[in-house]
Design an enzyme around this catalytic site. Structure first.
Site, PDB file in Angstrom:
ATOM      1  N   LYS A 140     -24.869 103.377  52.219  1.00  0.00           N
ATOM      2  CA  LYS A 140     -24.094 102.136  52.232  1.00  0.00           C
ATOM      3  C   LYS A 140     -24.898 100.945  51.719  1.00  0.00           C
ATOM      4  CE  LYS A 140     -20.225 103.872  53.659  1.00  0.00           C
ATOM      5  NZ  LYS A 140     -19.047 103.920  52.756  1.00  0.00           N
TER       6      LYS A 140
ATOM      7  N   GLY B 138     -29.154 108.556  56.560  1.00  0.00           N
ATOM      8  CA  GLY B 138     -28.471 108.845  55.307  1.00  0.00           C
ATOM      9  C   GLY B 138     -27.332 107.875  55.045  1.00  0.00           C
ATOM     10  N   TYR B 139     -26.575 107.588  56.078  1.00  0.00           N
ATOM     11  CA  TYR B 139     -25.439 106.662  55.954  1.00  0.00           C
ATOM     12  C   TYR B 139     -25.934 105.257  55.633  1.00  0.00           C
ATOM     13  CZ  TYR B 139     -20.934 104.507  57.178  1.00  0.00           C
ATOM     14  OH  TYR B 139     -19.747 103.819  57.153  1.00  0.00           O
ATOM     15  N   ALA B 140     -26.989 104.810  56.323  1.00  0.00           N
ATOM     16  CA  ALA B 140     -27.530 103.479  56.066  1.00  0.00           C
ATOM     17  C   ALA B 140     -28.045 103.377  54.633  1.00  0.00           C
ATOM     18  CB  ALA B 140     -28.648 103.161  57.056  1.00  0.00           C
TER      19      ALA B 140
ATOM     20  N   VAL C 148     -28.564 107.180  61.887  1.00  0.00           N
ATOM     21  CA  VAL C 148     -27.757 107.460  60.698  1.00  0.00           C
ATOM     22  C   VAL C 148     -28.514 107.056  59.426  1.00  0.00           C
ATOM     23  CG1 VAL C 148     -25.466 107.410  61.770  1.00  0.00           C
ATOM     24  CG2 VAL C 148     -26.555 105.260  61.087  1.00  0.00           C
TER      25      VAL C 148
END
Length: 259
Positions: free
Chosen positions: A168, A163-165, A161
């Protein structure tokens, strides 16, 4: 796996958000819906945005009396329009909960750039746009509470992940940056870092016996979290009980990060 519920403070006659108004993004399901339910139960007038889940949004609105506003979180103009409609309805906004988010899973070496861009736009850029628009109003009023939904991946890298990491991690930095500028002017800015919460976003992990077992073995609390666990933290950070808390990322993770 054991579960538990957290009673609303209204059960003790305390309504810590009475007279307050709030906007919650991504409030039609999961963590967002739980936050809408808890904020309204604790006295706030609430509006929430949703992207496409109209039936779920209508159900939350009917159950809580909250105002549902359709707005695609990747569309900055739609986000601004949602703010205008909420202010028009309530006259002011005391609380913003930047909760809307998305996640895309694929190994970093094969992760499509359009997925990376989409996650950054929804999870980070739109949250900044909304905070900027409402932050101006709060600064003029001399008070306000902004709460972001961060993640354990604001502290860790995750797997599959990227992009998510990245988004966030950016949320954690944004919380601190806005707090540095605004806390002295009456606007606190904080984040909640949910751990492994049983929602649609984590369904694939819940359904994988090996992955779910490994996750549970690391959580000292011995269970997946519930959306209601996160909602309680949101009420705290949105209330006067947290008036001297700003720039913090509060883990709600059953002890995961302490392991």
């Amino acid at each position: 796996m054991s579960t538990q519920s957290t009673p609303s403070t209204t059960q003790t006659g305390i309504r810590p958000l009475a007279g307050k108004t709030a906007l919650v993004t991504g409030g039609s399901r999961g963590i967002g819906a739980a936050i809408v339910r808890r904020l309204t139960a604790d006295g706030a007038q609430v509006a929430f945005t949703y992207s496409s889940a109209k039936a779920q949004a209508d159900a939350v609105a009917e159950a809580t009396g909250a105002l549902a506003v359709q707005a695609n979180s990747s569309d900055a103009e739609a986000v601004r329009a949602a703010v205008s409609r909420t202010v028009e309805q309530f006259g002011a906004l005391d609380i913003l909960v930047n909760n809307a988010g998305t996640i895309r899973r694929a190994p970093a070496a094969e992760h499509p750039l359009e997925w990376f861009d989409e996650v950054l736009e929804v999870d980070l850029t739109s949250a900044f746009v909304l905070s900027q628009v409402l932050g101006r109003r709060m600064l003029e009023a001399g008070h306000g509470r902004i709460v972001f939904t961060a993640s354990l991946l604001s502290f860790q890298g995750g797997i599959n992940v990227p992009g998510y990491a990245a988004a966030k991690s950016g949320v954690a930095g944004l919380v601190r940056a806005l707090s540095n500028e605004w806390a002295g002017r009456g606007v606190t800015v904080n984040g909640i870092a949910p751990g492994y919460i049983a929602t649609g976003n984590t369904q694939a992990l819940q359904d994988d016996p090996d992955r779910s077992r490994a996750i549970l073995e690391r959580i000292p609390a011995g269970r997946w979290g519930t959306p209601e666990d996160v909602a309680g933290a949101a009420v705290f950070l949105a209330s006067d009980a947290a008036r001297y808390v700003s720039g913090a990322i509060l883990p709600v993770d059953g002890g995961w990060l302490g392991r």
